[in-house]
Design a protein around this motif. Structure first.
Motif, short mmCIF file in Angstrom:
data_model
loop_
_atom_site.label_atom_id
_atom_site.label_comp_id
_atom_site.label_asym_id
_atom_site.label_seq_id
_atom_site.Cartn_x
_atom_site.Cartn_y
_atom_site.Cartn_z
N ARG A 124 24.07 46.17 43.34
CA ARG A 124 23.92 47.12 44.43
C ARG A 124 24.73 48.35 44.04
N VAL A 125 24.38 49.50 44.60
CA VAL A 125 25.16 50.68 44.26
C VAL A 125 26.02 51.12 45.45
N GLY A 126 27.07 51.86 45.15
CA GLY A 126 27.88 52.46 46.21
C GLY A 126 29.05 51.63 46.69
N THR A 127 29.06 50.34 46.35
CA THR A 127 30.14 49.48 46.83
C THR A 127 31.51 49.97 46.36
N ALA A 128 31.55 50.52 45.13
CA ALA A 128 32.84 50.98 44.62
C ALA A 128 33.30 52.26 45.33
N ARG A 129 32.34 53.03 45.82
CA ARG A 129 32.69 54.29 46.49
C ARG A 129 33.07 54.09 47.95
N ARG A 130 32.39 53.13 48.61
CA ARG A 130 32.60 52.96 50.06
C ARG A 130 33.81 52.08 50.32
N PRO A 131 34.78 52.58 51.11
CA PRO A 131 35.95 51.75 51.37
C PRO A 131 35.64 50.60 52.32
N ILE A 132 36.40 49.52 52.18
CA ILE A 132 36.36 48.48 53.21
C ILE A 132 37.72 48.38 53.90
N VAL A 133 38.72 49.14 53.41
CA VAL A 133 40.04 49.11 54.04
C VAL A 133 40.17 50.26 55.03
N GLY A 134 41.15 50.13 55.91
CA GLY A 134 41.41 51.18 56.90
C GLY A 134 40.36 51.16 58.00
N TYR A 135 40.52 52.09 58.98
CA TYR A 135 39.58 52.11 60.10
C TYR A 135 38.19 52.54 59.62
N ASN A 136 38.15 53.50 58.68
CA ASN A 136 36.85 53.93 58.14
C ASN A 136 36.18 52.80 57.37
N GLY A 137 37.00 52.05 56.64
CA GLY A 137 36.46 50.89 55.92
C GLY A 137 35.88 49.89 56.91
N GLY A 138 36.55 49.73 58.05
CA GLY A 138 36.06 48.82 59.09
C GLY A 138 34.68 49.24 59.57
N LEU A 139 34.49 50.58 59.70
CA LEU A 139 33.17 51.08 60.12
C LEU A 139 32.10 50.71 59.10
N ASN A 140 32.43 50.92 57.80
CA ASN A 140 31.47 50.56 56.75
C ASN A 140 31.13 49.08 56.81
N LEU A 141 32.17 48.27 57.02
CA LEU A 141 31.96 46.82 57.04
C LEU A 141 31.08 46.40 58.21
N ILE A 142 31.41 46.92 59.39
CA ILE A 142 30.66 46.46 60.56
C ILE A 142 29.21 46.92 60.48
N ASP A 143 28.99 48.15 59.96
CA ASP A 143 27.61 48.61 59.77
C ASP A 143 26.89 47.74 58.76
N GLY A 144 27.54 47.50 57.63
CA GLY A 144 26.91 46.74 56.56
C GLY A 144 26.59 45.33 56.99
N ILE A 145 27.58 44.69 57.62
CA ILE A 145 27.37 43.30 58.05
C ILE A 145 26.26 43.23 59.09
N THR A 146 26.29 44.16 60.07
CA THR A 146 25.29 44.12 61.12
C THR A 146 23.90 44.37 60.56
N ASN A 147 23.76 45.36 59.68
CA ASN A 147 22.44 45.63 59.10
C ASN A 147 21.93 44.45 58.29
N THR A 148 22.83 43.76 57.61
CA THR A 148 22.43 42.58 56.84
C THR A 148 21.92 41.50 57.79
N ILE A 149 22.60 41.36 58.92
CA ILE A 149 22.18 40.38 59.93
C ILE A 149 20.83 40.78 60.54
N LEU A 150 20.70 42.10 60.85
CA LEU A 150 19.45 42.57 61.46
C LEU A 150 18.26 42.33 60.53
N ASP A 151 18.47 42.60 59.23
CA ASP A 151 17.40 42.40 58.25
C ASP A 151 16.87 40.99 58.29
N LYS A 152 17.75 40.04 58.45
CA LYS A 152 17.36 38.65 58.31
C LYS A 152 16.95 38.01 59.64
N TYR A 153 17.69 38.32 60.69
CA TYR A 153 17.52 37.51 61.90
C TYR A 153 16.75 38.19 63.03
#
Lengths: 462, 476
Positions: A423-452
């Motif tokens: 996958r691309v972009g993982t190295a650029r997008r933070p997962i730490v800090g409050y901004n990283g939290g935003l990336n994580l929650i978006d990513g996790i939710t979209n992954t869930i939406l795709d499947k379920y």
């Protein structure tokens, strides 16, 4: 009341490893120094495969030199190779810092690496003159591959770097040392951003953000050899002996911080990786404690944005979902805590290390979780595979190495950590800090939406 | 266009080619500034009969692009799909090389699993033989594989574990083939030594150990074809249409049983001649199977490779079928390629890759009307460089074992329009502003055969024409 169940490895062979050997961690750490170059004292494969791995993950060149040990070195020792290796690297690359990284072969044949470095220094003085030679600092980093894992190699490197290079002055520098751990460029940039919102200057030990994510800007002034932009300058590393404090953002790398504390009375703190709300809060509080600086409104706004996203998404899509997390112990502990904050269940967390600090962190997570948490300790991906077959989960969070397993089990995989090569972009997008939290929650939710959730019903999901 | 490095021509050529970007190129008297000991590792074809110095130790401390003997053995054997590839050594040797080869499989996926004995300090002191033995038994129980290849690493060579004895004992107990590969990483500076060890393991323990039920009168083995990105799937159907049965590819998309039975094939054709000539000659010695060298990169070369096989069998029907096949395959090919050729014509190419590709691609590029200005390889032997000399034009730069600094300098000096190499060099190339085409283990597009060549033309075209290079040159 939930429990933490620790499940240890009961197999001899490792199948689909979650960890690699010490030298990789050391090469990563040295790459974060401005004009810093790792010199691996071992076989050519020891540097080649790591360079290949870094190229695949970061999509950047990785300059790592090697002393090219061959059969004659195995018999007569690697002195000749190491001395000429250091000499060639000094003459052609003129690095500010050279990190000599040992491997299994150089450790087993018992090379006196420290002694050889001294001899090499004399050679450099003879050939390049005293002034030029003194500009090149050489750090000896012992990383026998058959002891512990790459996390230990990273720790050894950070300790060797501060032990060799830090220089106390009479005055404090009002800065904070940060040991970020084996994280991505995006993460390090986010940590620097958090510090800037706290009006705090940090010294990254070390800063791999720019070296592993460098701009493509050809210019006439560009000199050979080509050094990637950035990295922690030698001056700053020297100055780490005069800081207000040291924060290790990973439980596996605190010996450098302890060494600074012992030698120069700089207080140290090992924090959880600032992933999610509480861990980031703790990081901010630690910075505040060390510096006395206030938490700014901008920072509180960023925290508020993350909380807002959590309010929007967690109960609707995430609550009660079972998660399997694997990879880096510091990241997985942080991720487990964050998914708990989202109301998800970190059913199983799998790491390749047996680190007591990690178990303590996971005990804390289990206490906060409503359900039992299983920890596969010192295990591999096969162990997780077998576990998931018996105890299915809704989503997996980890590196690309779990992709085939995720496909087999038809469980969606959200990619974080090292290595991520599909996958691309993982190295650029933070997962730490409050901004990283935003990336994580978006990513996790979209992954869930795709499947379920069915696409055609999306209106119902608003 | 022929680069003449000694004259002023070069300056004007480069100036006009690059417009307003970086026109101040100094004409070097030597090739590039490098270590004294490295100067003889580069030469320009046509200037004399010499080839670059090669097949020597890399200079320690220079950032070599070379791999180790273990890596060499592993890349040859790893595509055997239904075997366990167990690395006897510390965790890193397995962790860093597990599943890095883009060899695809039409069946089993076991070869994509990473296995290690994970040697620890205690094993280094007391020996790792017991651990290896336990691991083999355990893995055989868990997977019941067709074979277990055991690779020794640097550590194993140093502590002196007798992996042959352990494999023998484990084979007796398990009944599964357990094959030792004595591939200590430091054995040689040239990973080709590893290729040879891998071939030896197949000759000694695998090939000829099982009799096929029937032998096709026109059966062949394709040796040195590793099915990267599914290359084989473009080759096998061609031979089948000719009426030739491909017994097995060694080792792309193969199984242990297929390789065990391959010794009755009537002919061996060798694709990667770097890694596998040795195996072919061994099979010629032992089983009297004749060998033909082939090349599936490019239209001409593919055609030649098909004809060579039909001519070998000398069957009139087959020769006719082959000509028909060639005609029908290349009928539309020229048009397909013409659209790429329009843009690529006259562009220059640098190759830095495995020794085989350093000359095997020359013909493919000339079909795109592109010119090779530099070709080099990490592990070339004198015969490889002779091959390069035979294939390239006068004025082509030939480089042996270029380290990353030299590569960067060469790319900046000669400004090829594209570099063909693997992933380690990829990002050096891009950072120097030189477009890049992946031609290594992790490429994702099949390049072999006729359809493969269209893919290849498209990928090269995409790399050269992508607008990013216009953007990156605008601002300095």
């Amino acid at each position: 009341m939930s429990n933490l169940n620790v499940i240890n490895k009961n197999r001899t062979a490792v199948i689909n490893p979650l960890v690699t050997c010490q030298p990789l961690g050391a090469m990563f750490a040295v790459s974060g120094i401005k004009r810093g170059l790792p010199l691996v004292h071992g076989s050519q494969g020891c540097s080649t495969f790591v360079r290949y791995g870094f190229a695949r993950h970061f999509r950047e060149p990785a300059d790592i030199a090697v002393t090219s040990l061959h059969e004659d070195a195995a018999v007569f020792g690697g002195r000749k190779n190491l001395i000429s290796g250091i000499g060639n690297l000094a003459a052609r690359f003129k690095p500010d810092v050279m990190g000599v990284v040992t491997t299994c072969s150089s450790e087993i044949i018992g090379d006196d690496v420290g002694g050889f470095i001294k001899m090499a220094k004399d050679e450099i003085v003879k050939k390049m003159g005293v002034t030029a030679a003194e500009k090149i600092k050489i750090v000896q980093i012992n990383t026998p591959s058959f002891v512990e894992q790459h996390y230990k190699g990273y720790d050894n490197a950070i300790k060797a770097i501060v032990d060799t290079l830090a220089e106390p002055k009479d005055e404090q520098n009002e800065k904070i040392n940060i040991v970020p751990g084996i994280v991505n460029p995006g993460d390090i940039r986010e940590i620097k951003h958090l510090l800037s919102l706290m009006k705090t200057e940090g010294i990254m030990l070390t800063d791999t953000s720019d070296p592993f994510d460098s701009p493509l800007r050809p210019s006439k002034a560009e000199k050979n050899p080509y050094y990637q932009k950035g990295g922690t300058p030698l001056e700053e590393i020297k100055d780490s002996a005069n800081s207000l404090g040291t924060i290790s953002l990973c439980s596996y790398a605190n010996t450098g911080a302890q060494s600074l504390e012992r030698k120069y009375k700089i207080p140290s703190k090992v924090g959880g990786t600032p992933i999610g709300v509480q861990n980031t809060d703790e990081f901010v509080r630690t910075v505040k404690k060390f510096t006395g600086n206030e938490v700014s409104d901008d920072l509180l706004d960023e925290r508020g944005l993350l909380i807002d996203a959590m309010a929007d998404l967690s109960s609707r899509y995430l609550f009660g979902r079972k998660v399997a997390i694997y990879g880096d112990p510091a990241l997985t502990a942080g991720l487990a805590r964050f998914v708990t904050e989202l109301g998800m269940i970190p059913s199983v967390v799998c790491v390749g290390v047996k680190n007591p600090e990690f178990v303590k962190e996971m005990e804390k997570v289990a206490k906060e979780s409503e359900d039992d948490v299983d920890v596969l300790l010192g295990q591999d991906l096969r162990a997780l595979d077998v576990y998931i077959k018996e105890n299915p989960v809704d989503i997996m969070i980890g590196n690309s190495d779990g992709r085939l397993m995720a496909k087999d089990h038809k469980i969606p995989l959200y990619r974080v950590g090292y290595p991520v090569y599909d996958r691309v972009g993982t190295a650029r997008r933070p997962i730490v800090g409050y901004n990283g939290g935003l990336n994580l929650i978006d990513g996790i939710t979209n992954t869930i939406l795709d499947k379920y959730y069915e696409v055609q019903d999306w209106k119902l999901q608003q | 266009m022929v680069l003449n490095l000694a004259t002023e021509n070069r300056k004007t050529e480069i100036s006009s080619k690059d417009g307003d970007f970086d026109i101040e190129v100094k004409i070097p008297n030597y090739i590039i500034d490098t270590l004294k000991s490295r100067e003889s590792h580069m030469c320009v074809s046509g200037k004399s009969d010499s080839i670059p110095d090669c097949d020597k130790n890399s200079a320690p401390g220079m950032i070599t692009q070379r791999s180790c003997v273990y890596g060499g053995a592993r890349v040859v054997l790893m595509p055997i799909t239904d075997a366990i590839h167990l690395v006897h050594g510390p965790i890193g040797c397995a962790a860093c090389t597990w599943d890095i080869r883009g060899s695809t499989s039409s069946g089993d996926k076991l070869y994509k699993t990473g296995f290690s004995t994970d040697l620890r300090e205690k094993d280094v002191v007391f020996g790792g033989e017991n651990k290896l033995y336990e691991s083999i038994l355990e893995l055989n129980r868990l997977y019941t594989p067709s074979a277990i290849f055991v690779y020794s690493t640097c550590v194993v060579g140093l502590i002196g574990d007798d992996i042959k004895a352990v494999c023998k004992k484990a084979q007796e107990i398990t009944g599964c083939r357990v094959i030792p590969v004595q591939s200590e990483g430091f054995k040689s500076f040239n990973k080709s030594a590893g290729h040879k060890l891998a071939c030896d393991a197949m000759i000694d323990y695998l090939i000829g150990t099982k009799e096929p039920e029937e032998v096709h009168p026109y059966s062949i083995n394709i040796i040195g074809e590793f099915n990267v990105a599914g290359d084989l799937f473009g080759i096998i159907p061609l031979y089948e249409k000719m009426g030739v049965k491909v017994q097995t590819a060694i080792t792309g998309d193969s199984t242990v049983e297929k390789i065990a039975k391959c010794h009755h094939a009537k002919l061996n054709i060798v694709q990667c001649q770097k890694s596998s000539n040795y195996l072919a000659s061994k099979m010629e010695e032992k089983y009297q199977i004749p060998t033909i060298k082939v090349n599936f990169f490019g239209v001409e070369e593919t055609t030649k490779s098909l004809r060579a096989v039909s001519e070998f069998f000398g069957d009139e029907e087959m020769i006719k079928r082959t000509e028909e096949l060639i005609n029908s395959e290349i009928k539309n090919l020229r048009d397909e390629i013409a659209k790429y050729k329009k843009d690529l014509s006259g562009k220059t190419v640098a190759i830095y890759s495995g020794a085989h590709k350093s000359w095997a691609l020359v013909s493919a590029f000339s079909e795109l009307d592109m010119e090779i200005i530099m070709s080099g390889t990490q592990n070339g032997k004198p015969e490889d460089y002779q091959k390069i000399r035979e294939h390239v034009c006068e004025g082509t730069l030939i480089v042996d074992d270029a380290n990353s600094m030299e590569l960067a300098k060469l790319l900046k000096e000669y400004k090829p329009d594209i570099l063909i190499s693997g992933a380690k060099e990829k990002y050096i190339s891009l950072k120097c502003g030189v477009p890049h085409c992946d031609f290594n283990h992790d490429r994702i597009t099949a390049f072999s055969g006729y359809n493969g060549f269209i893919n290849f033309a498209r990928v090269v075209h995409t790399a050269v024409m992508t607008p990013v290079w216009r953007l990156s040159k605008k601002m300095t």
